[in-house]
Motif scaffolding. Sequence first.
Motif, PDB file in Angstrom:
ATOM      1  N   MET A  76      -4.648   1.163  -3.288  1.00 18.00           N
ATOM      2  CA  MET A  76      -4.369   2.582  -3.513  1.00 18.00           C
ATOM      3  C   MET A  76      -4.931   3.466  -2.418  1.00 18.00           C
ATOM      4  SD  MET A  76      -4.451   3.463  -7.524  1.00 18.00           S
ATOM      5  CE  MET A  76      -6.152   3.764  -7.478  1.00 18.00           C
ATOM      6  N   VAL A  77      -6.087   3.112  -1.897  1.00 16.37           N
ATOM      7  CA  VAL A  77      -6.699   3.945  -0.869  1.00 16.37           C
ATOM      8  C   VAL A  77      -6.371   3.326   0.473  1.00 16.37           C
ATOM      9  CG1 VAL A  77      -8.849   4.799   0.022  1.00 16.37           C
ATOM     10  CG2 VAL A  77      -8.533   4.599  -2.403  1.00 16.37           C
ATOM     11  N   PRO A 130     -10.464  12.511  -3.964  1.00 16.24           N
ATOM     12  CA  PRO A 130     -10.503  13.293  -5.198  1.00 16.24           C
ATOM     13  C   PRO A 130      -9.133  13.469  -5.819  1.00 16.24           C
ATOM     14  CG  PRO A 130     -10.832  14.696  -3.292  1.00 16.24           C
ATOM     15  CD  PRO A 130     -10.866  13.307  -2.797  1.00 16.24           C
ATOM     16  N   GLN A 131      -8.055  13.310  -5.032  1.00 12.60           N
ATOM     17  CA  GLN A 131      -6.736  13.486  -5.627  1.00 12.60           C
ATOM     18  C   GLN A 131      -6.300  12.261  -6.402  1.00 12.60           C
ATOM     19  OE1 GLN A 131      -7.159  12.917  -2.440  1.00 12.60           O
ATOM     20  NE2 GLN A 131      -5.512  11.686  -1.563  1.00 12.60           N
ATOM     21  N   GLN A 132      -7.114  11.210  -6.386  1.00 11.32           N
ATOM     22  CA  GLN A 132      -6.756  10.008  -7.131  1.00 11.32           C
ATOM     23  C   GLN A 132      -7.771   9.702  -8.209  1.00 11.32           C
ATOM     24  OE1 GLN A 132      -6.286   6.878  -4.318  1.00 11.32           O
ATOM     25  NE2 GLN A 132      -4.104   7.258  -4.140  1.00 11.32           N
ATOM     26  N   LYS A 133      -8.552  10.703  -8.575  1.00  8.98           N
ATOM     27  CA  LYS A 133      -9.682  10.403  -9.452  1.00  8.98           C
ATOM     28  C   LYS A 133      -9.219   9.902 -10.799  1.00  8.98           C
ATOM     29  CE  LYS A 133     -13.041  13.339  -9.249  1.00  8.98           C
ATOM     30  NZ  LYS A 133     -14.139  14.279  -9.505  1.00  8.98           N
ATOM     31  N   PHE A 134      -8.204  10.507 -11.374  1.00  6.80           N
ATOM     32  CA  PHE A 134      -7.831  10.090 -12.728  1.00  6.80           C
ATOM     33  C   PHE A 134      -7.054   8.798 -12.739  1.00  6.80           C
ATOM     34  CE2 PHE A 134      -9.664  13.260 -15.139  1.00  6.80           C
ATOM     35  CZ  PHE A 134      -9.636  14.422 -14.403  1.00  6.80           C
ATOM     36  N   ILE A 135      -6.410   8.465 -11.632  1.00  4.78           N
ATOM     37  CA  ILE A 135      -5.727   7.192 -11.657  1.00  4.78           C
ATOM     38  C   ILE A 135      -6.664   6.055 -11.316  1.00  4.78           C
ATOM     39  CG2 ILE A 135      -3.408   7.954 -11.342  1.00  4.78           C
ATOM     40  CD1 ILE A 135      -3.594   7.797  -8.568  1.00  4.78           C
ATOM     41  N   ILE A 136      -7.840   6.361 -10.758  1.00  2.00           N
ATOM     42  CA  ILE A 136      -8.879   5.342 -10.727  1.00  2.00           C
ATOM     43  C   ILE A 136      -9.569   5.277 -12.067  1.00  2.00           C
ATOM     44  CG2 ILE A 136     -11.079   4.745  -9.677  1.00  2.00           C
ATOM     45  CD1 ILE A 136     -10.163   5.779  -7.120  1.00  2.00           C
ATOM     46  N   TYR A 173       2.219   1.562  -8.968  1.00  3.72           N
ATOM     47  CA  TYR A 173       0.984   1.725  -9.744  1.00  3.72           C
ATOM     48  C   TYR A 173       1.310   1.848 -11.225  1.00  3.72           C
ATOM     49  CZ  TYR A 173      -2.959   4.126 -11.820  1.00  3.72           C
ATOM     50  OH  TYR A 173      -3.972   4.495 -12.642  1.00  3.72           O
ATOM     51  N   ILE A 184      -3.100  -5.291 -23.090  1.00  7.19           N
ATOM     52  CA  ILE A 184      -4.360  -4.992 -23.774  1.00  7.19           C
ATOM     53  C   ILE A 184      -4.107  -4.398 -25.142  1.00  7.19           C
ATOM     54  CG2 ILE A 184      -6.367  -3.484 -23.695  1.00  7.19           C
ATOM     55  CD1 ILE A 184      -6.749  -4.108 -20.918  1.00  7.19           C
ATOM     56  N   PHE A 215       1.616   2.060  -3.522  1.00  7.70           N
ATOM     57  CA  PHE A 215       0.485   2.423  -4.361  1.00  7.70           C
ATOM     58  C   PHE A 215      -0.147   3.736  -3.951  1.00  7.70           C
ATOM     59  CE2 PHE A 215      -0.652  -0.731  -7.458  1.00  7.70           C
ATOM     60  CZ  PHE A 215       0.097  -1.821  -7.096  1.00  7.70           C
ATOM     61  N   ALA A 216       0.448   4.428  -2.987  1.00  5.37           N
ATOM     62  CA  ALA A 216      -0.152   5.681  -2.519  1.00  5.37           C
ATOM     63  C   ALA A 216       0.276   6.805  -3.446  1.00  5.37           C
ATOM     64  CB  ALA A 216       0.282   5.946  -1.086  1.00  5.37           C
ATOM     65  N   VAL A 217      -0.411   6.908  -4.574  1.00  2.00           N
ATOM     66  CA  VAL A 217      -0.027   7.871  -5.583  1.00  2.00           C
ATOM     67  C   VAL A 217      -1.141   8.886  -5.753  1.00  2.00           C
ATOM     68  CG1 VAL A 217       1.478   6.358  -6.855  1.00  2.00           C
ATOM     69  CG2 VAL A 217      -0.927   6.322  -7.310  1.00  2.00           C
ATOM     70  N   SER A 218      -0.860   9.932  -6.482  1.00  2.00           N
ATOM     71  CA  SER A 218      -1.877  10.936  -6.755  1.00  2.00           C
ATOM     72  C   SER A 218      -1.784  11.329  -8.222  1.00  2.00           C
ATOM     73  CB  SER A 218      -1.695  12.154  -5.864  1.00  2.00           C
ATOM     74  OG  SER A 218      -0.515  12.823  -6.234  1.00  2.00           O
ATOM     75  N   ASN A 219      -2.804  12.083  -8.675  1.00  2.00           N
ATOM     76  CA  ASN A 219      -2.894  12.438 -10.092  1.00  2.00           C
ATOM     77  C   ASN A 219      -1.657  13.176 -10.579  1.00  2.00           C
ATOM     78  OD1 ASN A 219      -5.440  11.420 -10.171  1.00  2.00           O
ATOM     79  ND2 ASN A 219      -6.428  13.373  -9.804  1.00  2.00           N
ATOM     80  N   GLN A 220      -1.318  14.271  -9.837  1.00  2.00           N
ATOM     81  CA  GLN A 220      -0.222  15.122 -10.322  1.00  2.00           C
ATOM     82  C   GLN A 220       1.082  14.364 -10.354  1.00  2.00           C
ATOM     83  OE1 GLN A 220      -2.027  16.240  -7.659  1.00  2.00           O
ATOM     84  NE2 GLN A 220      -3.210  17.935  -8.522  1.00  2.00           N
ATOM     85  N   LEU A 268      -7.055  -3.420  -6.492  1.00  2.00           N
ATOM     86  CA  LEU A 268      -6.228  -2.260  -6.786  1.00  2.00           C
ATOM     87  C   LEU A 268      -6.642  -1.061  -5.952  1.00  2.00           C
ATOM     88  CD1 LEU A 268      -4.054  -1.098  -8.674  1.00  2.00           C
ATOM     89  CD2 LEU A 268      -5.857  -0.425 -10.196  1.00  2.00           C
ATOM     90  N   TYR A 283      -8.430   5.517 -15.039  1.00  4.36           N
ATOM     91  CA  TYR A 283      -7.783   4.809 -16.144  1.00  4.36           C
ATOM     92  C   TYR A 283      -8.085   3.317 -16.157  1.00  4.36           C
ATOM     93  CZ  TYR A 283      -4.338   3.370 -19.467  1.00  4.36           C
ATOM     94  OH  TYR A 283      -3.722   2.811 -20.534  1.00  4.36           O
ATOM     95  N   PRO A 284      -7.920   2.577 -15.051  1.00  3.80           N
ATOM     96  CA  PRO A 284      -8.315   1.159 -15.108  1.00  3.80           C
ATOM     97  C   PRO A 284      -9.806   0.972 -15.361  1.00  3.80           C
ATOM     98  CG  PRO A 284      -6.976   1.565 -13.165  1.00  3.80           C
ATOM     99  CD  PRO A 284      -7.285   2.883 -13.741  1.00  3.80           C
ATOM    100  N   MET A 323     -10.362   1.255 -18.931  1.00  2.00           N
ATOM    101  CA  MET A 323      -9.883   0.069 -19.656  1.00  2.00           C
ATOM    102  C   MET A 323     -10.874  -1.065 -19.563  1.00  2.00           C
ATOM    103  SD  MET A 323      -5.874  -0.618 -19.625  1.00  2.00           S
ATOM    104  CE  MET A 323      -5.623  -0.723 -17.897  1.00  2.00           C
ATOM    105  N   HIS A 359      -8.168  -1.159  -3.095  1.00  2.00           N
ATOM    106  CA  HIS A 359      -7.803  -1.421  -1.716  1.00  2.00           C
ATOM    107  C   HIS A 359      -6.344  -1.118  -1.473  1.00  2.00           C
ATOM    108  CE1 HIS A 359      -7.961  -3.316   2.174  1.00  2.00           C
ATOM    109  NE2 HIS A 359      -6.916  -4.031   1.867  1.00  2.00           N
ATOM    110  N   PHE A 388       2.444  -1.399 -12.939  1.00  4.93           N
ATOM    111  CA  PHE A 388       1.356  -2.366 -13.035  1.00  4.93           C
ATOM    112  C   PHE A 388       0.393  -1.970 -14.138  1.00  4.93           C
ATOM    113  CE2 PHE A 388      -1.443  -5.548 -11.718  1.00  4.93           C
ATOM    114  CZ  PHE A 388      -2.715  -5.039 -11.592  1.00  4.93           C
ATOM    115  N   GLN A 402       0.830  -1.207   0.000  1.00  4.15           N
ATOM    116  CA  GLN A 402       0.000   0.000   0.000  1.00  4.15           C
ATOM    117  C   GLN A 402       0.859   1.249   0.000  1.00  4.15           C
ATOM    118  OE1 GLN A 402      -2.551  -0.503   3.331  1.00  4.15           O
ATOM    119  NE2 GLN A 402      -4.239  -1.266   2.088  1.00  4.15           N
TER     120      GLN A 402
END
Lengths: 268, 231
Positions: B134-135, B209-215, A94, A105, A46-51, B130, B217-218, B221, B132, A97, A43
Amino acid sequence: MEEAIHAAPLAFSAMKMGASHYNQVFHDSTSFIHRVVNTKRLQFYFAVSNQQILRKIGVLLFPYTHSSWKRQTHASEASIPLTPAEDINTPDLYLPFVGIVTYIIFCAMGYAVDASYDMQHISRPVVCSIAVVAVELIGFKLASIAFGIAGPPLLEIVGIFGYKYVSLCVALLLSLIHPIAYYMALAYVAAAFGVFIMRTLNPLLISQTEQRRAGMLSDPMVDQADRKALMARTYFVFIVGISQVAPLILLGMFRPAFFLLAPSEVTM
Amino acid sequence: MSSVLAPTPPGEKHSVDRFEAISFPEFVGSSYGNPFAKRGISAPGPDEVFNDEAPLLEELGIDLWAMKKKLIFSLFPFREAPVDIASNSEMAFPIWALVALSIILLFAKKLVFKQILATFLLSTVALDGLIHLMVSEFTARNRDGPISTEIYMVMSAMGYGVLPVLFLAVSRTLLVSFKSWVGGALCVVTLVWAASISTQLLSRAMAVPQQKFIIAYPVAMIHAVMILMLV
């Protein structure tokens, strides 16, 4: 419970925290997954953010202008590691993966449009990417033992070497346009990723030597040994960076023959 | 008192109980095949019908109000989702939508029940894993208490993203040929719509909300793979 809130609010919040902590520990110790895999460590990566993801992709594709490659430590305490969201130089899991899944795909999708379903188009990239990850991990660990280097932990090695899938996906996207465009994109991506990995591994491997050199004044014998060790590690990092071309070429062989601007057939 | 399903043994009178409103013919011999034979509990009258049982939809777990709110949100997913509809796990519509999608594709001569259900199930479980990862407590360091990722909540969010795919399947079967550019544009619009539904619901339920775009993308897909099955 309401009187507990009013009577001793601090005690109530402590009670709540204790209950939630107990629940979490109970859940972690009895669930099946937590016996197999160390979830807390995963975990962390995987603790990433958009920016951070966007910046990381930018650094991957254009590592020439990124200035500081050292991993930073927490402002107040040096023992808490910074998550990938807080420090851009920490490798995350992240992006590799998702890069691997996108690569698989993509390799399969070019054939899906033709409605020709063949399991080979999925299984070959899967097996190949797992093999590449495993070989690189084992090779790096063996080489770091041979060179006497204390390398980064296992998951970080997987993360650092897994970034190539992201650059590969960018090159594969450009391969849709024209076959020549793919080779040009591949050459650029190989160069950029080589530079990226050389600059990422540099602070991780050589920091011990430089720390010693900064601490001590010039003692000729120690300086000689230090210089040899430094040269050995620099060559090691250089060879690792150059050798990334081979997996990139190998993985790119599974791309579909599907072009939008080539003079041959245009389906869809 | 015998149960409703087992016939009363021959010769034994039924016990007197409160459901005596309607008189049925007396029990004679074996009651198999005789719909009017008196069983252990006689049929209750219309007033005492199932006093201690919940209404049917509630027993089945179908929450119509939540479904309606979520469907109205799915039609226009571009504003922020309210937390109460994002975090409830309404599974009736997803199940219905997946089966309906497979049935609609039968009109297009495609037999895809197995593919669609298997893809949805496996990819939703993988997405739950995933999310679980990431958050976690590292994502927001001042979180209090553990974050629970419920699998049904993720399945519900992904299932409401199947609604645009349903529209796409209807249009593919009846209206538009997908070999032209109109079909391609429709696919892209459907993908963006479906991905934004699921992402809004998920990121609101997990409060990231800071992870919205990385959620996103999968999720995109997964929806793209499902859309590819109906092309």
